[in-house]
Design an enzyme around this catalytic site. Structure first.
Site, PDB file in Angstrom:
ATOM      1  N   ARG A 205     -71.639  31.546   1.011  1.00 35.28           N
ATOM      2  CA  ARG A 205     -70.146  31.906   1.204  1.00 35.28           C
ATOM      3  C   ARG A 205     -69.482  30.716   1.305  1.00 35.28           C
ATOM      4  O   ARG A 205     -69.867  29.617   1.785  1.00 35.28           O
ATOM      5  CB  ARG A 205     -70.281  32.472   2.445  1.00 35.28           C
ATOM      6  CG  ARG A 205     -69.022  33.155   3.167  1.00 35.28           C
ATOM      7  CD  ARG A 205     -69.027  34.158   4.236  1.00 35.28           C
ATOM      8  NE  ARG A 205     -69.651  33.537   5.480  1.00 35.28           N
ATOM      9  CZ  ARG A 205     -69.103  32.746   6.269  1.00 35.28           C
ATOM     10  NH1 ARG A 205     -67.760  32.812   6.296  1.00 35.28           N
ATOM     11  NH2 ARG A 205     -69.736  32.313   7.251  1.00 35.28           N
ATOM     12  N   HIS A 474     -70.460  10.953 -25.549  1.00 39.28           N
ATOM     13  CA  HIS A 474     -71.216  12.110 -26.238  1.00 39.28           C
ATOM     14  C   HIS A 474     -72.556  11.494 -26.637  1.00 39.28           C
ATOM     15  O   HIS A 474     -72.737  10.404 -26.858  1.00 39.28           O
ATOM     16  CB  HIS A 474     -70.618  12.336 -27.751  1.00 39.28           C
ATOM     17  CG  HIS A 474     -71.212  13.595 -28.370  1.00 39.28           C
ATOM     18  ND1 HIS A 474     -71.305  14.934 -27.982  1.00 39.28           N
ATOM     19  CD2 HIS A 474     -71.868  13.509 -29.428  1.00 39.28           C
ATOM     20  CE1 HIS A 474     -71.648  15.776 -28.861  1.00 39.28           C
ATOM     21  NE2 HIS A 474     -72.211  14.728 -29.647  1.00 39.28           N
TER      22      HIS A 474
END
Ligand code: NDP
Length: 489
Positions: A205, A474
């Site tokens: 929560r 990358h």
């Protein structure tokens, strides 16, 4: 032993130690008292040992993936007692460093429980003497909270979990917060069949809803049972193994096994030692009864204030028992300050450290500043892990008129050669009015490492355009953070 000091610090955890060292560096005469072990919750039975156990548990995933990269991994066997011993060596080393840092800063260390006798007087119970302190800092931390249910004392808490003599075959963890989720994932990979019992609709929560759902699905896919909308209402011992556990202090259950039983839900780990289940029978609020080898309550923590003598010193607490403080950490008593979990502001180690540092600089260094509790990055060391900073989507929609959400879900490269379906989730929450990135939410490998860096950009008020202008690196998972072009909603 000094009879008069400029600063007396009660509690040698993250916040207390930082404050003591910095104050001494500013020339103050400082004494610090600790009743347990130097280093506090973080070092002794929190962040540090937890992360070591999490790292240990993840070898299960590495062994499982290795085959897809051409490695042949032979039979694996997990030795829990060996890990506990290694963990103990490390925290003992760190404890020594905490002490020596204090000594080199000129701080006097005392091993004793310390309580307040008045606004300027501290009593050292182990030494049966009192010290006059111009100023006092309370940094006593918190302790696990047990709901008032029959048999609650039969359950362990995270305090006990780090030093279990052996792992049970099955375990039930109550709670849906940080500790429940972290221990559930870690123990599952060590070969324990784990059930999480949570009173709410969805675990974690307060976290972003997409993250909560993603992690819950990943946990279930690994075989962790998550029972939601229910609570444990009673715990009893069950069967022969339970009698054994009573003999061993209630934290261990069952018979020793030969050490060669394979894990079931975990799949990858073999326990070096285990115990046969069940040891305990639990009644749930929906009327069901379930049996388990060991019950752990991870139902939150409460400030450590019992018996400290706060009322004698004029220090007030709130409804949760947390010491009331202002932004400068000063309590309702003019000579007393409090930092860290005992104030229940944001129960995280780096926050306690900052609060302690700010206090010492302000009061002893003539350099006033306060700890900023906003936009703090957080991680949950579940597997897959969570890294999060800023507003959740729901919070952003409450506070901002137009919100854009960018989301990407993909298989991390480590999984692509295997048949693992586990995906990484990345999400950006953006204020469409200003283009500012309000929140970054990640679930997957290295999410905690990534979020620390993303948090710098969010804290600086970076815009989505600035994220987009940053060239991707990358091939990494993190490049997705700067390549999400089209809002999902
Ligand atoms: P949390 O507050 O995170 O979670 C407590 C859980 O117990 C919640 O799911 C809560 O439900 C549930 N709960 C509370 N009371 C009851 C009850 N009476 N009956 C049944 N369930 C109950 O606490 P944790 O103990 O997990 O961790 C304590 C704190 O330590 C954290 O808040 C965090 O600040 C810190 N911590 C940080 C870590 C990290 O940074 N990685 C790791 C571990 C701890 P509900 O959600 O409905 O309130």
């Amino acid at each position: 032993m000094s009879e008069r000091v400029d600063l007396f610090v009660i509690g040698a955890g993250s916040g207390g130690v930082r404050a003591a060292r910095i104050a001494a560096g500013h020339g103050a005469r400082v004494t610090i008292a600790e009743q347990f072990r130097y280093g506090g919750t973080c070092v002794i039975r929190g962040c540090v040992p937890k992360k070591l156990l999490v790292l240990a548990s993840r070898f299960a995933d590495q062994f499982a993936l290795a085959g897809s990269f051409g490695w042949c991994v032979g039979e694996t066997r997990f030795d829990w007692p060996a890990l506990v011993r290694a963990k103990e060596r490390e925290i003992t080393r760190l404890e020594g460093i905490y002490r020596s840092n204090l000594h080199s800063a000129g701080v006097e260390t005392v091993e004793s429980r310390a309580v307040l006798e008045g606004p300027n007087t501290v009593r050292l119970l182990a030494q049966d003497r009192s010290v006059h302190a111009e100023r006092v800092l309370i940094a006593t931390g918190g302790q696990p909270f047990r709901p008032a249910i029959p048999g609650a004392e039969l359950a362990i808490t995270s305090d006990d979990a780090f030093d279990l003599p052996r792992l049970p075959e099955t375990m039930t963890i109550e709670g849906g917060g940080f500790i429940a989720v972290e221990f559930a994932c870690m123990l599952q990979r060590m070969g324990v069949q784990v059930t999480v019992v949570y009173r709410g609709e969805q675990i974690l929560r307060g976290f972003d809803d997409d993250l909560r759902a993603h992690l819950a699905d990943a946990m279930r896919d690994r075989g962790i049972v998550i029972e939601t909308n229910t609570r444990i209402t009673a715990i009893k011992r069950a069967g022969r193994s339970a009698e054994r556990s009573a003999e061993s202090g209630g934290v261990a259950s069952g018979d020793d096994t030969s050490g060669d039983d394979t894990s079931d839900a975990g799949g990858a780990a073999r326990r070096g030692s285990g115990s046969r289940s069940p040891g305990y029978r639990m009644t749930l609020s929906d009327g069901r009864t379930i049996e388990t080898g060991l019950v752990m309550l991870a139902t939150g923590r409460r400030p450590n204030v019992a018996g400290l003598g706060l009322e004698r010193a004029g220090v007030q607490v709130d409804e949760q028992g947390a010491i009331r403080v202002g932004a400068d950490s000063r309590t309702t008593s003019q000579s007393i300050w409090a930092v860290g979990d005992v104030t229940n502001r944001l129960a995280l180690t780096p926050i306690a450290i900052r609060e302690g540092h700010a206090f010492a600089d302000t009061v002893f260094g003539n350099r006033p500043w306060t700890c900023d509790h906003g936009t703090v990055p957080e991680a949950v060391f579940s597997t897959p892990e969570i890294g999060t900073v800023g507003l959740t989507e729901a919070e952003a929609r409450e506070r901002h008129a137009r919100v854009e959400v960018y989301r990407s879900s993909f298989r991390p490269m480590a999984n692509v050669l295997s048949d693992s379906k586990e995906k990484m989730l990345m999400k950006l929450v953006v204020d469409a009015g200003t283009d500012r990135v309000l929140g970054v939410h990640l679930c997957g490998p290295d999410a905690a490492e990534m979020i620390q860096l993303a948090a710098i950009a969010v804290k600086m008020g970076a815009t989505k355009r600035q994220f987009d202008q940053t060239v991707a690196l990358h091939p990494t998972a993190a490049e997705e953070l700067v390549t999400m072009r089209t809002p999902l909603r």
